[in-house]
Write a protein that holds these residues in place. Sequence first.
Motif, mmCIF file in Angstrom:
data_model
loop_
_atom_site.group_PDB
_atom_site.id
_atom_site.type_symbol
_atom_site.label_atom_id
_atom_site.label_comp_id
_atom_site.label_asym_id
_atom_site.label_seq_id
_atom_site.Cartn_x
_atom_site.Cartn_y
_atom_site.Cartn_z
ATOM 1 N N UNK A 127 21.574 11.412 2.483
ATOM 2 C CA UNK A 127 21.785 12.791 2.913
ATOM 3 C C UNK A 127 20.696 13.717 2.430
ATOM 4 N N UNK A 128 20.249 13.551 1.185
ATOM 5 C CA UNK A 128 19.207 14.417 0.641
ATOM 6 C C UNK A 128 17.897 14.264 1.398
ATOM 7 N N UNK A 129 17.642 13.098 1.954
ATOM 8 C CA UNK A 129 16.385 12.842 2.661
ATOM 9 C C UNK A 129 16.236 13.697 3.914
ATOM 10 N N UNK A 130 17.333 14.263 4.382
ATOM 11 C CA UNK A 130 17.303 15.022 5.630
ATOM 12 C C UNK A 130 16.942 16.497 5.434
ATOM 13 N N UNK A 131 17.014 16.994 4.209
ATOM 14 C CA UNK A 131 16.851 18.423 3.961
ATOM 15 C C UNK A 131 15.649 18.721 3.066
ATOM 16 N N UNK A 132 15.081 19.944 3.158
ATOM 17 C CA UNK A 132 14.047 20.340 2.198
ATOM 18 C C UNK A 132 14.636 20.363 0.796
ATOM 19 N N UNK A 133 13.774 20.295 -0.209
ATOM 20 C CA UNK A 133 14.220 19.969 -1.559
ATOM 21 C C UNK A 133 15.235 20.947 -2.145
ATOM 22 N N UNK A 134 15.055 22.256 -1.945
ATOM 23 C CA UNK A 134 16.007 23.199 -2.528
ATOM 24 C C UNK A 134 17.385 23.054 -1.901
ATOM 25 N N UNK A 166 0.831 -1.193 0.000
ATOM 26 C CA UNK A 166 0.000 0.000 0.000
ATOM 27 C C UNK A 166 0.863 1.238 0.000
ATOM 28 N N UNK A 167 0.239 2.400 -0.351
ATOM 29 C CA UNK A 167 0.979 3.655 -0.362
ATOM 30 C C UNK A 167 1.510 3.975 1.020
ATOM 31 N N UNK A 168 0.728 3.721 2.054
ATOM 32 C CA UNK A 168 1.173 4.005 3.412
ATOM 33 C C UNK A 168 2.348 3.122 3.801
ATOM 34 N N UNK A 169 2.313 1.855 3.344
ATOM 35 C CA UNK A 169 3.416 0.946 3.646
ATOM 36 C C UNK A 169 4.684 1.400 2.943
ATOM 37 N N UNK A 170 4.539 1.861 1.692
ATOM 38 C CA UNK A 170 5.694 2.343 0.947
ATOM 39 C C UNK A 170 6.259 3.593 1.579
ATOM 40 N N UNK A 171 5.387 4.487 2.058
ATOM 41 C CA UNK A 171 5.840 5.714 2.702
ATOM 42 C C UNK A 171 6.609 5.393 3.971
ATOM 43 N N UNK A 172 6.097 4.413 4.724
ATOM 44 C CA UNK A 172 6.776 4.008 5.951
ATOM 45 C C UNK A 172 8.133 3.411 5.646
ATOM 46 N N UNK A 173 8.195 2.595 4.577
ATOM 47 C CA UNK A 173 9.459 1.973 4.191
ATOM 48 C C UNK A 173 10.461 3.026 3.765
ATOM 49 N N UNK A 174 9.990 4.055 2.999
ATOM 50 C CA UNK A 174 10.874 5.116 2.541
ATOM 51 C C UNK A 174 11.417 5.923 3.705
ATOM 52 N N UNK A 175 10.569 6.116 4.744
ATOM 53 C CA UNK A 175 11.005 6.880 5.902
ATOM 54 C C UNK A 175 12.162 6.179 6.600
ATOM 55 N N UNK A 176 12.140 4.839 6.616
ATOM 56 C CA UNK A 176 13.195 4.080 7.258
ATOM 57 C C UNK A 176 14.407 3.935 6.342
ATOM 58 N N UNK A 177 14.180 3.812 5.061
ATOM 59 C CA UNK A 177 15.258 3.621 4.091
ATOM 60 C C UNK A 177 14.979 4.483 2.871
ATOM 61 N N UNK A 187 14.195 10.796 -20.234
ATOM 62 C CA UNK A 187 14.396 9.588 -19.435
ATOM 63 C C UNK A 187 14.643 9.938 -17.973
ATOM 64 N N UNK A 188 14.051 9.154 -17.094
ATOM 65 C CA UNK A 188 14.322 9.293 -15.665
ATOM 66 C C UNK A 188 15.612 8.536 -15.357
ATOM 67 N N UNK A 189 16.618 9.264 -14.918
ATOM 68 C CA UNK A 189 17.907 8.660 -14.578
ATOM 69 C C UNK A 189 17.817 7.930 -13.247
ATOM 70 N N UNK A 190 17.256 8.615 -12.272
ATOM 71 C CA UNK A 190 17.026 8.006 -10.962
ATOM 72 C C UNK A 190 15.856 8.735 -10.321
ATOM 73 N N UNK A 191 14.826 8.009 -9.960
ATOM 74 C CA UNK A 191 13.629 8.622 -9.412
ATOM 75 C C UNK A 191 13.234 8.029 -8.073
ATOM 76 N N UNK A 192 12.337 8.728 -7.388
ATOM 77 C CA UNK A 192 11.923 8.311 -6.065
ATOM 78 C C UNK A 192 12.889 8.743 -4.981
ATOM 79 N N UNK A 193 13.776 9.697 -5.327
ATOM 80 C CA UNK A 193 14.734 10.222 -4.351
ATOM 81 C C UNK A 193 13.980 11.100 -3.355
ATOM 82 N N UNK A 194 14.085 10.791 -2.081
ATOM 83 C CA UNK A 194 13.331 11.502 -1.066
ATOM 84 C C UNK A 194 14.106 12.695 -0.514
#
Length: 228
Positions: free
Chosen positions: A88-95, A51-62, A203-210
């Motif tokens: 490292x990018x997961x820790x900061x706002x997008x800009x 589920x989307x919620x499960x994926x969000x939880x997984x992304x939060x951990x990894x 083309x998407x080189x790498x996507x889903x980067x949080x």
Amino acid sequence: MKRMNRKFAAALGVIAVATVGLTACSSGSQTAESMAPSSSAPSSSASAAPSSSAMASESAMDPAANLVGSGCAAYAKAVPSGEGSVAGMAKDPVAVAASNNPLLKTLTAAVSGKLNPKVDLVDTLNGDEFTVFAPVDEAFAAIPEKDLKAVVADADTLSKILTYHVVPGQIAPSDIAGSHKTVEGQDLKVTGSGDKLMVNGASVICGGVQTANATVYLVDTVLMPPAK
């Protein structure tokens, strides 16, 4: 596409040398394989898609749990740790996260007012949840210099192009296929799946980067809004 992948891989090779001295902010033992999206088959007791919620939880951990794109492993190898890595990018706002990514120097300059002081989108990008299609430096370099200078000099045109790369709300790779209305106001279309995602033909080189407030898809081409 093969030419772009070879160019992208070569660019990452240079980045890998330049980023050897990055201070580790996350586990230095993380490998390209661990950063790549999991290819393990689901067990018989979990054959349904998560589920989307499960994926969000997984992304939060990894932060690397849901990555897609043929360039993810190369990027993870080039930038395995530090503020510009996937973790490292997961820790900061997008800009802020984009400014730490060695592949997004031109985009960062464009959205922060460094190319045109009248176009500064940092507070906007950091202030809400977005999905961002982020052209890498090679994508900007592919635009003829004369054309790029003309776009940069025109604040309205530059702003229009940049906001066309931003969609309100965070969209995971599993849900990204389809048409999406951009902040600019017009739709863009994502096709394909997995490592073969395309955005308006890019083309998407790498996507889903949080990041702390956005989901980022690195793309190999600057997207141009349709003429109205």
